[in-house]
Design a protein around this motif. Structure first.
Motif, PDB file in Angstrom:
ATOM      1  N   THR A 222      -4.244  -3.703  -3.184  1.00  0.00           N
ATOM      2  CA  THR A 222      -3.017  -2.909  -3.086  1.00  0.00           C
ATOM      3  C   THR A 222      -2.545  -2.848  -1.640  1.00  0.00           C
ATOM      4  O   THR A 222      -3.336  -3.012  -0.701  1.00  0.00           O
ATOM      5  CB  THR A 222      -3.252  -1.475  -3.594  1.00  0.00           C
ATOM      6  N   LEU A 223      -1.254  -2.627  -1.488  1.00  0.00           N
ATOM      7  CA  LEU A 223      -0.656  -2.387  -0.180  1.00  0.00           C
ATOM      8  C   LEU A 223      -0.183  -0.946  -0.052  1.00  0.00           C
ATOM      9  O   LEU A 223       0.459  -0.597   0.946  1.00  0.00           O
ATOM     10  CB  LEU A 223       0.532  -3.339   0.037  1.00  0.00           C
TER      11      LEU A 223
ATOM     12  N   ALA B  29      -7.192   1.952   6.130  1.00  0.00           N
ATOM     13  CA  ALA B  29      -5.900   1.351   6.467  1.00  0.00           C
ATOM     14  C   ALA B  29      -5.370   1.887   7.793  1.00  0.00           C
ATOM     15  O   ALA B  29      -4.848   1.131   8.618  1.00  0.00           O
ATOM     16  CB  ALA B  29      -4.895   1.626   5.348  1.00  0.00           C
ATOM     17  N   LEU B  30      -5.524   3.195   8.011  1.00  0.00           N
ATOM     18  CA  LEU B  30      -5.101   3.775   9.284  1.00  0.00           C
ATOM     19  C   LEU B  30      -5.919   3.203  10.438  1.00  0.00           C
ATOM     20  O   LEU B  30      -5.386   2.932  11.519  1.00  0.00           O
ATOM     21  CB  LEU B  30      -5.240   5.301   9.235  1.00  0.00           C
ATOM     22  N   SER B  31      -7.215   3.027  10.217  1.00  0.00           N
ATOM     23  CA  SER B  31      -8.069   2.428  11.244  1.00  0.00           C
ATOM     24  C   SER B  31      -7.637   0.997  11.544  1.00  0.00           C
ATOM     25  O   SER B  31      -7.608   0.574  12.705  1.00  0.00           O
ATOM     26  CB  SER B  31      -9.531   2.445  10.794  1.00  0.00           C
ATOM     27  N   LEU B  32      -7.301   0.254  10.481  1.00  0.00           N
ATOM     28  CA  LEU B  32      -6.870  -1.132  10.673  1.00  0.00           C
ATOM     29  C   LEU B  32      -5.555  -1.194  11.436  1.00  0.00           C
ATOM     30  O   LEU B  32      -5.364  -2.071  12.301  1.00  0.00           O
ATOM     31  CB  LEU B  32      -6.727  -1.818   9.316  1.00  0.00           C
TER      32      LEU B  32
ATOM     33  N   ARG C 146      -7.723  -2.096  -0.576  1.00  0.00           N
ATOM     34  CA  ARG C 146      -8.212  -1.759  -1.918  1.00  0.00           C
ATOM     35  C   ARG C 146      -7.684  -0.389  -2.332  1.00  0.00           C
ATOM     36  O   ARG C 146      -7.510   0.503  -1.504  1.00  0.00           O
ATOM     37  CB  ARG C 146      -9.745  -1.737  -1.946  1.00  0.00           C
ATOM     38  N   SER C 147      -7.437  -0.247  -3.607  1.00  0.00           N
ATOM     39  CA  SER C 147      -7.050   1.041  -4.158  1.00  0.00           C
ATOM     40  C   SER C 147      -8.300   1.843  -4.494  1.00  0.00           C
ATOM     41  O   SER C 147      -9.424   1.350  -4.380  1.00  0.00           O
ATOM     42  CB  SER C 147      -6.205   0.853  -5.426  1.00  0.00           C
ATOM     43  N   TYR C 148      -8.104   3.077  -4.889  1.00  0.00           N
ATOM     44  CA  TYR C 148      -9.245   3.935  -5.243  1.00  0.00           C
ATOM     45  C   TYR C 148     -10.013   3.356  -6.426  1.00  0.00           C
ATOM     46  O   TYR C 148     -11.232   3.504  -6.523  1.00  0.00           O
ATOM     47  CB  TYR C 148      -8.753   5.344  -5.572  1.00  0.00           C
TER      48      TYR C 148
ATOM     49  N   LYS D  21       1.973   4.140   2.304  1.00  0.00           N
ATOM     50  CA  LYS D  21       1.758   5.585   2.398  1.00  0.00           C
ATOM     51  C   LYS D  21       1.861   6.048   3.844  1.00  0.00           C
ATOM     52  O   LYS D  21       2.435   7.116   4.122  1.00  0.00           O
ATOM     53  CB  LYS D  21       0.386   5.947   1.816  1.00  0.00           C
ATOM     54  N   PHE D  22       1.321   5.247   4.752  1.00  0.00           N
ATOM     55  CA  PHE D  22       1.424   5.591   6.171  1.00  0.00           C
ATOM     56  C   PHE D  22       2.872   5.610   6.625  1.00  0.00           C
ATOM     57  O   PHE D  22       3.285   6.476   7.408  1.00  0.00           O
ATOM     58  CB  PHE D  22       0.628   4.585   7.006  1.00  0.00           C
ATOM     59  N   ALA D  23       3.662   4.652   6.130  1.00  0.00           N
ATOM     60  CA  ALA D  23       5.054   4.552   6.551  1.00  0.00           C
ATOM     61  C   ALA D  23       5.933   5.629   5.935  1.00  0.00           C
ATOM     62  O   ALA D  23       7.019   5.909   6.458  1.00  0.00           O
ATOM     63  CB  ALA D  23       5.603   3.162   6.195  1.00  0.00           C
ATOM     64  N   THR D  24       5.482   6.227   4.830  1.00  0.00           N
ATOM     65  CA  THR D  24       6.326   7.201   4.121  1.00  0.00           C
ATOM     66  C   THR D  24       5.821   8.637   4.245  1.00  0.00           C
ATOM     67  O   THR D  24       6.573   9.565   3.940  1.00  0.00           O
ATOM     68  CB  THR D  24       6.409   6.836   2.634  1.00  0.00           C
ATOM     69  N   GLN D  25       4.594   8.828   4.684  1.00  0.00           N
ATOM     70  CA  GLN D  25       4.044  10.179   4.780  1.00  0.00           C
ATOM     71  C   GLN D  25       4.426  10.787   6.133  1.00  0.00           C
ATOM     72  O   GLN D  25       3.972  10.365   7.189  1.00  0.00           O
ATOM     73  CB  GLN D  25       2.521  10.147   4.626  1.00  0.00           C
ATOM     74  N   SER D  26       5.273  11.795   6.086  1.00  0.00           N
ATOM     75  CA  SER D  26       5.826  12.365   7.312  1.00  0.00           C
ATOM     76  C   SER D  26       4.752  13.020   8.187  1.00  0.00           C
ATOM     77  O   SER D  26       4.813  12.934   9.418  1.00  0.00           O
ATOM     78  CB  SER D  26       6.911  13.394   6.975  1.00  0.00           C
TER      79      SER D  26
END
Length: 256
Positions: free
Chosen positions: A38-39, A228-231, A31-33, A44-49
Motif C-alpha cells: 500500500t501507499l 513510512a515517516l522514518s523512511l 505494507r498495510s496493517y 496519510k502523511f500528506a493529508t494528516q494536518s
C-alpha cells in the motif's frame, strides 16, 4: 591472511545494524496493517494536518537552533583555530567533553538550570537545550576547516595589502564554508527528528517530528505508518547529503 579479510567484521556489523534495519523500515513502510502492499502510509502523511504541522514546526525549531549554533559556534571555532596549538586543542576538548555525557542527562541538567533560575520551560528552553546539545557538532567541523586552510593563502593576502577583515571575508570564510555546511547537516537534521529532548524541556507540551515517529512506531496498529515517516526522514537526509556533497565538489573544483 589477506588484508581485505579484516573488513569482514565491519561488513557484518554494518549489515546487521544498518542495512537490515533500513530494509525492514522500507518493507514496513509499504505494507498495510493487514500485510498487503500500500501507499496509504505516505498519503496519510500528506493529508494528516497534525503530522504536517508538527513537521513544519520541527523545521522552524531546527532552523532557529541551527542559526543560533552558527552564531555562537563560528566565532568560537575561529578563536580556537587562532589559539596557540596546545591551548587550542585543550579548549576544543572542553567543547567536546559534554558529548561524552548522555544527551538525556544534559537535558535534565538544563531543566535543573531553568528551575534554579526560575525560568519556565517551553520553546525558549527547547531552543536553548537543543543549541547546547548540538553546539559541538557545529564547532568541530568549522574548526577543522579553518585549521586545514593553507597558511600561505593568508600570507599572500597580507602581502597583497589585504586588511584582517578582507582576509577573513575573501579567504578564511569562503574556505570554511564546507565546515559550516557539515555543521548545518549535523545540527539541522537531527534536531527535526529528536523527541526526548523536546518532551523533557517542554514538559511534553511541544512535540517535534521525532515524537510523532516514536508514537507510531511503538504502537502495533500504526507501526507501518511510523516506518513510512522514518523512511521519509531518511530520504530527506539522503537527498540533502547528496546535494551538499555535489556542492562541496563543485566548490573544490572552482578553487582548483
Amino acid at each position: 591472511m589477506k588484508r581485505s579479510n579484516w573488513a569482514i567484521p565491519y561488513a557484518l556489523f554494518l549489515a546487521l545494524f544498518v542495512v537490515i534495519p533500513l530494509i525492514l523500515i522500507a518493507l514496513y513502510a509499504f505494507r498495510s496493517y493487514g500485510g498487503g502492499f500500500t501507499l496509504s502510509n505516505f498519503t496519510k502523511f500528506a493529508t494528516q494536518s497534525e503530522t504536517l504541522n508538527t513537521f513544519i514546526y520541527s523545521i522552524g525549531i531546527a532552523i532557529i537552533t541551527t542559526i543560533s549554533c552558527i552564531l555562537v559556534g563560528y566565532p568560537a571555532a575561529y578563536i580556537l583555530s587562532n589559539s596557540e596549538l596546545t591551548r587550542g586543542r585543550a579548549l576544543v576538548m572542553l567543547f567536546i567533553l559534554p558529548m561524552w555525557i548522555n544527551i538525556l542527562m544534559r537535558s535534565l541538567a538544563t531543566v535543573a538550570l531553568f528551575d534554579f533560575l526560575k525560568i519556565p520551560l517551553g520553546e525558549g528552553a527547547l531552543v536553548f537545550g537543543l543549541s547546547y546539545d548540538f553546539l559541538p557538532f557545529m564547532i568541530y567541523p568549522i574548526y577543522n576547516s579553518i585549521q586545514k586552510i593553507d597558511k600561505s593563502y593568508l600570507e599572500a593576502a597580507r602581502d597583497l595589502g589585504a586588511t584582517r577583515m578582507q582576509t577573513f571575508t575573501k579567504v578564511i570564510f569562503p574556505l570554511s564554508v564546507p565546515g559550516i555546511v557539515s555543521g548545518i547537516l549535523m545540527v539541522f537534521l537531527p534536531t527535526i527528528s529528536t523527541f526526548a529532548i523536546s518532551e523533557i524541556l517542554t514538559l511534553n507540551t511541544k512535540r517535534l517530528f521525532g515524537s510523532i515517529i516514536q508514537d507510531n512506531i511503538m504502537m502495533s496498529d500504526t507501526m507501518n505508518y511510523g516506518a513510512a515517516l522514518s523512511l521519509i526522514m531518511l530520504v530527506i537526509i539522503g537527498i540533502t547529503t547528496a546535494l551538499t556533497r555535489d556542492r562541496d565538489n563543485s566548490e573544490q573544483t572552482s578553487l582548483i
